[in-house]
Design an enzyme around this catalytic site. Structure first.
Site, short mmCIF file in Angstrom:
data_model
loop_
_atom_site.label_atom_id
_atom_site.label_comp_id
_atom_site.label_asym_id
_atom_site.label_seq_id
_atom_site.Cartn_x
_atom_site.Cartn_y
_atom_site.Cartn_z
CG MET A 87 27.83 15.87 85.47
SD MET A 87 29.35 17.08 86.01
CE MET A 87 29.83 17.99 84.50
CD GLU A 88 31.03 11.65 84.36
OE1 GLU A 88 31.53 12.88 84.31
OE2 GLU A 88 30.47 11.22 85.23
CB ILE B 198 21.73 18.96 88.94
CG1 ILE B 198 22.08 18.52 87.55
CG2 ILE B 198 20.39 19.69 89.28
CD1 ILE B 198 21.56 19.69 86.44
CG ASP C 277 25.10 15.36 95.08
OD1 ASP C 277 24.41 15.88 94.45
OD2 ASP C 277 26.14 14.78 94.38
N GLY D 227 23.95 12.39 91.90
CA GLY D 227 23.20 13.18 92.74
C GLY D 227 21.79 12.34 92.83
CD GLU E 166 33.53 9.37 90.30
OE1 GLU E 166 32.31 10.01 90.52
OE2 GLU E 166 33.53 9.15 88.87
#
Length: 233
Positions: A173-174, A152, A197, A78, A12
């Site tokens: 997640m952040e 997830i 995704d 996601g 990233e």
């Protein structure tokens, strides 16, 4: 103006890092911060590591050592909004935790005790992102992004998040941890991520395959935002 940019993973940040002029590297607490100039703007690029704790540690180090004026969180997410496809952009209006629960004490789902229910992104940075989305002719959704220490994957966790946060557009997640630290430091922030995704039972397969696509798209957005800031100086 100095801009702090945060990505969790090597994939990233690598495209942005390779473009930084006069780059210097600072390693602290398991994080790496790359400083220099990009598109005429002073930048401090953080590779934080994955998850809320790593993001919070890294954001704190970035703010303490580099003192950026604003924070942009880049990377992958996601997609939960049905309008989002692989490579599309999601922009935060606010961020929340999806795995925090102190509702027994009267707090909202996802709200940490003694904290706001949501961490609200900066209006000017949202407007900047919107301007760049328009100029690049990208498909994008603006709204709530939810964060937690879980990838997830599957119907049950997806249904739980959608039931608890009906307005959610994307998960990762952040971002909420970054927003939390920025709130504590009174630093404007925005999350601008690309979809790697669509959160369903096959999302882990899609993520592995399309992370590079999301990295390119999110890098494109950060570059455009920095270039616009440079012109507006």
């Amino acid at each position: 103006m100095k801009v702090g940019v945060i990505g969790a993973m090597e994939q990233e940040v690598t495209l942005l890092r390779n473009q930084i002029e006069d780059r210097q590297t600072l390693s602290r607490g398991g994080c790496e911060i790359y400083t220099g100039k990009l598109n005429g703007v002073e930048i401090a690029l953080l590779k934080s590591g994955i998850g809320k704790v790593s993001a919070a540690i890294g954001t704190t180090l970035l703010l303490e050592h580099c003192q950026p004026d604003v924070i942009i969180n880049t990377g992958s997410a996601g997609g939960l909004d049905p309008k989002l496809q692989i490579g599309d952009i999601v922009v935060s209006r606010e961020v929340r935790y999806h795995d925090t629960d102190v509702t027994a004490f009267g707090y909202e789902p996802g709200q940490m005790a003694q904290c706001p229910a949501a961490f609200v992104a900066d209006d000017q940075l949202i407007d900047l992102a919107e301007k760049c989305i328009h100029s690049l002719n990208l498909n994008a959704v603006r709204g709530l992004i939810c964060s937690g220490d879980a990838f997830i994957n599957g119907a049950e966790p997806l249904a739980r998040i959608r039931a608890t946060f009906p307005q959610v557009t994307a998960v990762e997640m952040e971002a909420a941890a970054i927003g939390h630290v920025c709130h504590q430091y009174n630093t404007p922030f925005v999350v601008v991520r690309a979809i790697s995704d669509v959160a369903d039972k096959e999302s882990h397969i899609s993520f592995d395959e399309f992370l590079a696509v999301a990295a390119r798209q999110s890098t494109l957005m950060v570059n455009a935002m920095l270039a616009t800031l440079s012109k507006d100086k």
